[in-house]
Design a protein around this motif. Structure first.
Motif, mmCIF file in Angstrom:
data_model
loop_
_atom_site.group_PDB
_atom_site.id
_atom_site.type_symbol
_atom_site.label_atom_id
_atom_site.label_comp_id
_atom_site.label_asym_id
_atom_site.label_seq_id
_atom_site.Cartn_x
_atom_site.Cartn_y
_atom_site.Cartn_z
ATOM 1 N N MET A 132 0.821 -1.195 0.000
ATOM 2 C CA MET A 132 0.000 0.000 0.000
ATOM 3 C C MET A 132 0.868 1.262 0.000
ATOM 4 O O MET A 132 0.525 2.264 -0.646
ATOM 5 N N ASP A 133 1.994 1.233 0.712
ATOM 6 C CA ASP A 133 2.895 2.395 0.716
ATOM 7 C C ASP A 133 3.444 2.656 -0.678
ATOM 8 O O ASP A 133 3.613 3.814 -1.088
ATOM 9 N N LEU A 134 3.731 1.586 -1.412
ATOM 10 C CA LEU A 134 4.235 1.746 -2.774
ATOM 11 C C LEU A 134 3.169 2.380 -3.668
ATOM 12 O O LEU A 134 3.480 3.243 -4.504
ATOM 13 N N ARG A 135 1.922 2.013 -3.465
ATOM 14 C CA ARG A 135 0.829 2.619 -4.228
ATOM 15 C C ARG A 135 0.653 4.080 -3.831
ATOM 16 O O ARG A 135 0.384 4.938 -4.686
ATOM 17 N N ARG A 136 0.799 4.386 -2.543
ATOM 18 C CA ARG A 136 0.710 5.787 -2.103
ATOM 19 C C ARG A 136 1.822 6.611 -2.751
ATOM 20 O O ARG A 136 1.588 7.729 -3.217
ATOM 21 N N TYR A 137 3.016 6.058 -2.765
ATOM 22 C CA TYR A 137 4.166 6.758 -3.337
ATOM 23 C C TYR A 137 3.909 7.112 -4.810
ATOM 24 O O TYR A 137 4.139 8.247 -5.239
ATOM 25 N N GLU A 142 2.310 11.087 -9.021
ATOM 26 C CA GLU A 142 1.471 11.390 -10.180
ATOM 27 C C GLU A 142 0.626 12.644 -9.960
ATOM 28 O O GLU A 142 0.503 13.494 -10.851
ATOM 29 N N ARG A 143 0.042 12.761 -8.775
ATOM 30 C CA ARG A 143 -0.916 13.838 -8.516
ATOM 31 C C ARG A 143 -0.292 15.078 -7.863
ATOM 32 O O ARG A 143 -0.970 16.087 -7.668
ATOM 33 N N LYS A 144 0.943 14.966 -7.461
ATOM 34 C CA LYS A 144 1.642 16.095 -6.851
ATOM 35 C C LYS A 144 0.934 16.596 -5.593
ATOM 36 O O LYS A 144 0.839 17.805 -5.346
ATOM 37 N N GLN A 145 0.418 15.660 -4.810
ATOM 38 C CA GLN A 145 -0.201 16.010 -3.541
ATOM 39 C C GLN A 145 -0.063 14.839 -2.589
ATOM 40 O O GLN A 145 0.092 13.695 -3.019
ATOM 41 N N TYR A 146 -0.102 15.136 -1.293
ATOM 42 C CA TYR A 146 0.083 14.090 -0.293
ATOM 43 C C TYR A 146 -1.198 13.280 -0.146
ATOM 44 O O TYR A 146 -2.274 13.830 0.114
ATOM 45 N N ILE A 147 -1.074 11.982 -0.324
ATOM 46 C CA ILE A 147 -2.202 11.058 -0.231
ATOM 47 C C ILE A 147 -1.860 9.975 0.784
ATOM 48 O O ILE A 147 -0.898 9.232 0.612
ATOM 49 N N GLY A 148 -2.622 9.921 1.844
ATOM 50 C CA GLY A 148 -2.391 8.907 2.861
ATOM 51 C C GLY A 148 -1.349 9.281 3.894
ATOM 52 O O GLY A 148 -1.196 8.585 4.897
ATOM 53 N N VAL A 149 -0.613 10.346 3.643
ATOM 54 C CA VAL A 149 0.365 10.843 4.613
ATOM 55 C C VAL A 149 0.047 12.302 4.915
ATOM 56 O O VAL A 149 -0.478 13.023 4.066
ATOM 57 N N SER A 150 0.383 12.729 6.112
ATOM 58 C CA SER A 150 -0.051 14.055 6.561
ATOM 59 C C SER A 150 0.807 15.206 6.055
ATOM 60 O O SER A 150 0.308 16.305 5.835
ATOM 61 N N ASN A 151 2.095 14.964 5.850
ATOM 62 C CA ASN A 151 2.979 16.073 5.473
ATOM 63 C C ASN A 151 4.236 15.559 4.766
ATOM 64 O O ASN A 151 4.401 14.349 4.547
ATOM 65 N N ARG A 152 5.101 16.475 4.434
ATOM 66 C CA ARG A 152 6.326 16.143 3.709
ATOM 67 C C ARG A 152 7.239 15.241 4.534
ATOM 68 O O ARG A 152 7.855 14.318 4.003
ATOM 69 N N GLU A 153 7.299 15.487 5.828
ATOM 70 C CA GLU A 153 8.164 14.695 6.688
ATOM 71 C C GLU A 153 7.724 13.229 6.695
ATOM 72 O O GLU A 153 8.563 12.323 6.601
#
Length: 247
Positions: A132-137, A142-153
């Protein structure tokens, strides 16, 4: 004619008549399977009566306007009303068995990164969330936005763990690469992974535990080399401290 498995619940006859199947039993003399059902239309009195139909007849097909159709079709989208369950249970029949609700995770679910208290838990967390993390990555890229994670860190931490796992499987953990691919890249269950690898479940479970231990050791060595701790930091009063205070 194939005799299919019949479940408790609602069925619709080819002519539109609705019935509620209570259960399938066997004739005591012949051993033939018989379906016990009742009218589910609720449009007339006498609805409390039960009827039987041979399973073979229940599963047969009929000719409707030159087209063969199933005599009875299961209505899977119609939930069984509590009143119907109450009626059949009062008459001595068991409640229909329901499958427990199983939640299927998706990329949108919030991912809590590095919340483990031991390196074994940390290793297990990375492995079990790898697919699932690989799919989030990929979605984030692709979308240039955070999906499933809260921030850049959190995103950077996820990427770091993914890269470390991939590199470890090419080197130190190479002996576990096939198991990892089946279990965590392809997402196979223990049973299906055992079948694919022509092993029994016990062997796969032991190998998986050994993978966690070996990976945990690598994670600890990485932290020691970097001079950081990627485990969840203990609060001022963790559970053990609280227990000591209560004594």
């Amino acid at each position: 004619m194939a005799v299919k498995r019949v479940f408790a619940g609602y069925y619709k006859r080819y002519d539109g008549k609705r019935i509620y199947v209570v259960r399938v039993v066997k004739d005591i003399d012949t051993g033939e399977a018989v379906v016990i059902c009742k009218d589910a239309s609720f449009i007339r009195e006498g609805n409390e009566e039960y009827y039987t139909i041979r399973l073979e007849s229940f599963c047969e097909q009929v000719n409707v306007d030159g087209i063969l159709r199933d005599k009875y079709i299961r209505q899977t989208r119609r939930e069984v009303e509590p009143e119907m369950i109450g009626e059949v249970t009062e008459d001595g029949f068991p409640e229909p068995k329901r499958k427990p609700f199983v939640y299927i995770p998706c990329e949108q679910d919030e991912r809590h990164i590095r919340c483990s208290r031991t390196y074994y838990e940390y290793a297990k967390d990375i492995c079990e969330n790898y697919r699932m993390d690989l799919r989030r990555y990929k979605l984030i890229r692709e979308r240039k936005q955070y999906i499933g994670v809260s921030n850049r860190e959190a995103y950077q931490a996820m990427c770091e763990d993914l890269a470390f796992a991939q590199q470890s499987l090419k080197t130190v953990l190479n002996d576990y690469a096939d198991l990892f691919r089946k279990r965590f890249s392809e997402g196979l269950s223990i049973r299906k992974a055992a079948d694919a690898m022509q092993q029994n479940r016990g062997v796969i479970e032991r190998r998986q535990a050994a993978l966690y231990r070996a990976f945990a050791q690598l994670l600890q060595q990485r932290d020691e080399a970097d001079g950081v701790c990627r485990l969840m930091q203990k609060t001022e009063y963790d559970q053990r401290d609280i227990e000591d205070l209560l004594e």
